[in-house]
Scaffold this motif. Structure first.
Motif, PDB file in Angstrom:
ATOM      1  N   ILE A 177      -3.826   2.334  -3.807  1.00 30.46           N
ATOM      2  CA  ILE A 177      -3.383   2.347  -4.964  1.00 30.46           C
ATOM      3  C   ILE A 177      -4.463   2.627  -5.933  1.00 30.46           C
ATOM      4  CG2 ILE A 177      -2.579   0.362  -6.466  1.00 30.46           C
ATOM      5  CD1 ILE A 177      -0.859   0.930  -4.398  1.00 30.46           C
TER       6      ILE A 177
ATOM      7  N   GLY B 272       1.272   3.743  -2.773  1.00 28.82           N
ATOM      8  CA  GLY B 272       0.156   4.832  -3.076  1.00 28.82           C
ATOM      9  C   GLY B 272       0.690   6.268  -2.861  1.00 28.82           C
TER      10      GLY B 272
ATOM     11  N   SER C 199       0.820  -1.140   0.009  1.00 28.22           N
ATOM     12  CA  SER C 199      -0.129   0.164   0.038  1.00 28.22           C
ATOM     13  C   SER C 199       0.852   1.110   0.019  1.00 28.22           C
ATOM     14  CB  SER C 199      -1.101  -0.197   1.375  1.00 28.22           C
ATOM     15  OG  SER C 199      -0.190   0.003   2.507  1.00 28.22           O
TER      16      SER C 199
END
Length: 709
Positions: A156, A133, A130
């Motif tokens: 994302i 992101g 994650s």
């Protein structure tokens, strides 16, 4: 950040495959001893102007688990790893991230998982990183074949500049992801464990003003194959590729590759696929699609439309019926066409045979009819449904009336006794609720309880309502040529309605209400006259009422007292129609004859919602009544005091006169969901094991042809 610092970060997070003691000669850098600048290392891309890091291509065996945040290292190393991960994320200009096919390098994760199991700890595998992101500049993400588990993080899907998102061949789970980028060209989430419906608003809906999802407007490749998506393909009716601002359906004009194969999709092939003017590969194989092959595939859609530029068309392994359209020969670029494993009848047009199709898959050196390359003819079999095909003897077998039958041997024609024996076994006859209906194997058909026969000994009626039958609705029942009445109502029959019933010319009464059947009614069955008076009505009857799938069984999300619609018996009459129902069973199953919801006028309310509103309303009324009671008591007290004061002094005035206040509690009308014809389409909610990989390659379209140089 200087070169030495970047070198330190990369070597801390990325290590070449440890299966190699030394790096291959064609790999540059990636060692403490290397004098090469980091920008010249293998797999590293830097900006040509300022040498900043903009791309990582470390697939095919680099050790990237710590870079991805997938490391299952000991706790002592966690802080060390996160430190370097955070430093790498400071490179906010990274655009390309290719970390595909690192499966071999994740063997150590498997080893650690086994060790954790021995310690009694959770066997969590690598999850989606994650932290990526945070790099808002990312354009390309390729994490295919990395054994990633769990869902795709919102950080994302919220990335604003994604152009390529490829996570195929992982173990990712979840519903269809909702991206925010408006420049996505490649979306590949195939070979994972996604499930649920494809959002019906995904491709836009002009009737309700919805726009096509922004991230699909530039899409070139759309691949969600080999997952567990169910329900219908949301392109029917007025939906499809809608651009609200331009009031047009011209978006998705770049789509070349549309793959929904190996899912649990039901319904028909949508006509709006004909709007995909650039489509080269259409893959709908191994689903549960019914209906016919639409003409829009070779005619296109709209005035002045041209045939689609299809190169590959995969429709095998569904429940499609009708014939193989000769118009498919009009597709100028077609190289591969697979339609085996369906319920298509008729012959193959010579124009299709002469196109030289399927040469990649079929062995041309074998001596066989050129049409067999497309699909095996009726009354023949093949393991793959295409050449080499084995012709069977002409014995009238109903099994072999279809094109492209997949079988290892020519099965003989079944007698009616054998069909009833199969039905008894498939519906768990030994567990039927009334043992008086027990059928002994091989016993005469006409002597079995629930069976009626003609004078010639042919089965004409099967009536087995409310007996606890469970199992699939067998297609072999459609081979009972004299059958005119079938009542299997109020049982636990599952699966789908077979199209074979269209071959029973005398079938009049067809009652399947109150079961657990899914999907939709085969289109050719919907236009078959006679079944439940379908197609039979007075002159002037609305055609949509006269010929309707609802006459066979109410669609998912609707119901009637009979489990199906009733064709009007008088001119200008409406008959009895299936109406919307929002209870759980109606949402999943067709042929519902009851609804636990409540209709008020033209509105439909769920009973649970009404109960909740009733509870809240009762509480609100009680509270309001209690407050009013307190106010009245307070007023009485004031009056009592005032009356005493007035007796003692007529000049006294109350400094705080009573003010009327509304109750602090109010009850608003509970919201209800309005019914729309487009909301209710034949669909499937069943989950199941994904089919094995088909041995046919999607070779016509290469990713290199899609990506910008």
């Amino acid at each position: 950040m200087d070169d030495s610092e970047l070198k330190e970060i990369l070597l801390a997070l990325v290590k070449p495959n440890q299966n190699h003691l030394t790096l291959p000669s064609n790999v540059k850098g990636w060692s403490e001893q290397s004098d090469e600048p980091v920008c010249y290392w293998s797999g590293i891309t830097c900006d040509p102007i300022d040498n900043s890091l903009i791309g990582l291509n470390l697939g095919n065996g680099f050790w990237t688990e710590t870079l991805l945040g997938m490391s299952q290292t000991d706790e002592d190393d966690t802080a060390h790893t996160r430190h370097y991960q955070d430093r790498l994320l400071h490179y906010e200009e990274i655009k390309d991230l290719y970390l595909h096919k690192n499966r071999k390098t994740l063997d150590s994760i498997h080893t650690r998982k086994q060790r954790n199991l021995q310690k009694g700890e959770a066997a969590a595998g690598p999850t989606f990183p994650s932290a990526l992101g945070k790099i808002k500049t990312l354009r390309f993400i390729n994490l295919s074949a990395n054994q990633i588990q769990g869902p795709i993080p919102k950080s994302i899907t919220d990335l604003p500049n994604l152009e390529i998102f490829d996570v195929t061949k992982n173990d990712i789970i979840g519903t269809f992801p909702d991206f925010q980028s408006d420049s996505l060209m490649v979306l590949d989430i195939s070979k994972n464990r996604f499930y649920g419906a494809i959002p019906k608003h995904l491709f836009g809906h002009p009737e309700i003003g919805d726009d096509t999802a922004p991230y699909l407007k530039s899409i070139v490749k759309f691949d969600i194959s080999h997952n567990g998506f169910n329900y219908t393909i949301p392109l029917n009716g007025d939906s499809g590729f809608y651009d609200k601002e331009a009031q047009t359906e011209t978006v998705l004009k770049n789509l070349q590759y549309f793959d929904l194969g190996y899912n649990l999709l039901t319904g028909t092939i949508p006509n709006n696929i004909g709007n995909f003017a650039s489509l080269q590969g259409l893959f709908l194989e191994n689903n549960r699609l019914v209906g016919t092959i639409p003409k829009v595939l070779y005619r296109g859609s709209g005035i002045g439309a041209n045939p689609l530029p299809l190169v590959q068309l995969f429709l095998q392994g569904n429940m499609l019926s009708g014939t193989l359209p000769s118009g498919l020969a009009q597709l100028p670029n077609l190289k591969e066409l697979y339609v085996d494993g369906n319920k298509l009848t008729g012959t193959i047009a010579p124009a299709i045979c002469n196109k030289g199709l399927n040469e990649v898959f079929v062995n041309d050196e074998a001596d066989h009819d050129i049409c067999d390359n497309v699909v095996c003819p009726a009354n023949s079999i093949s393991f793959e449904g295409v050449a080499p095909c084995t012709r069977c003897e002409e014995d009238g077998s109903d099994f072999r009336r279809y094109l492209g039958q997949r079988d290892k041997e020519c099965r003989p024609k079944l007698s009616e006794v054998e069909i009833l024996d199969l039905f008894f076994d498939h519906t768990h006859g030994e567990e039927w609720l009334d043992q008086r209906y027990f059928w002994e194997a091989g016993s005469p058909a006409c002597q079995r309880p629930g069976i009626e026969c003609s004078d010639s000994g042919k089965v004409t009626s099967i009536r087995l309502p409310s007996l606890g039958l469970r199992g699939p609705l067998m297609s072999e029942l459609g081979f009972l040529s004299e059958l005119h009445s079938l009542d299997l109502s109020d049982n636990f029959i599952t699966g789908f309605v077979p199209s074979e019933f269209r071959f029973v010319d005398k079938l009049i009464d067809f009652d399947i209400k109150g079961n657990e059947l899914q999907g939709g009614i085969p289109v050719l069955l919907c236009i078959t006259e006679g079944i439940n008076s379908n197609g039979v009505g007075p002159k002037g009857t609305n055609f949509d009422l006269l010929y309707s799938c609802d006459n066979i069984a109410c669609a998912r999300g609707t119901y009637s007292d009979f489990g199906h619609a009733i064709v009007p018996t008088e001119e200008d009459a409406d008959g009895s129609q299936c109406v919307p129902c929002y209870d759980d069973e109606a949402q999943f199953f067709i042929g519902r004859d009851s609804c636990t919801d409540i209709s008020i006028g033209m509105l439909q309310f769920r009973q649970d919602d009404i109960r909740h509103v009733a509870v809240y309303t009762t509480l609100a009324l009680f509270t309001s009544a209690f407050i009013i009671h307190l106010v009245i008591m307070a007023r009485r007290r004031k009056k009592y005091v005032l009356s005493e004061n007035e007796d003692s002094s007529s000049q006294h005035q109350d400094p705080f006169p009573l003010q009327r206040q509304d109750s602090p509690l109010s009850v608003e009308d509970d919201e209800y969901e309005e019914y729309s014809d487009d909301d209710w389409t034949a669909a499937d909610s069943e989950t199941g094991t994904l089919a094995k990989k088909e041995g046919r390659d999607y070779s016509a379209i290469e990713l290199a042809d899609i990506l910008p140089t």
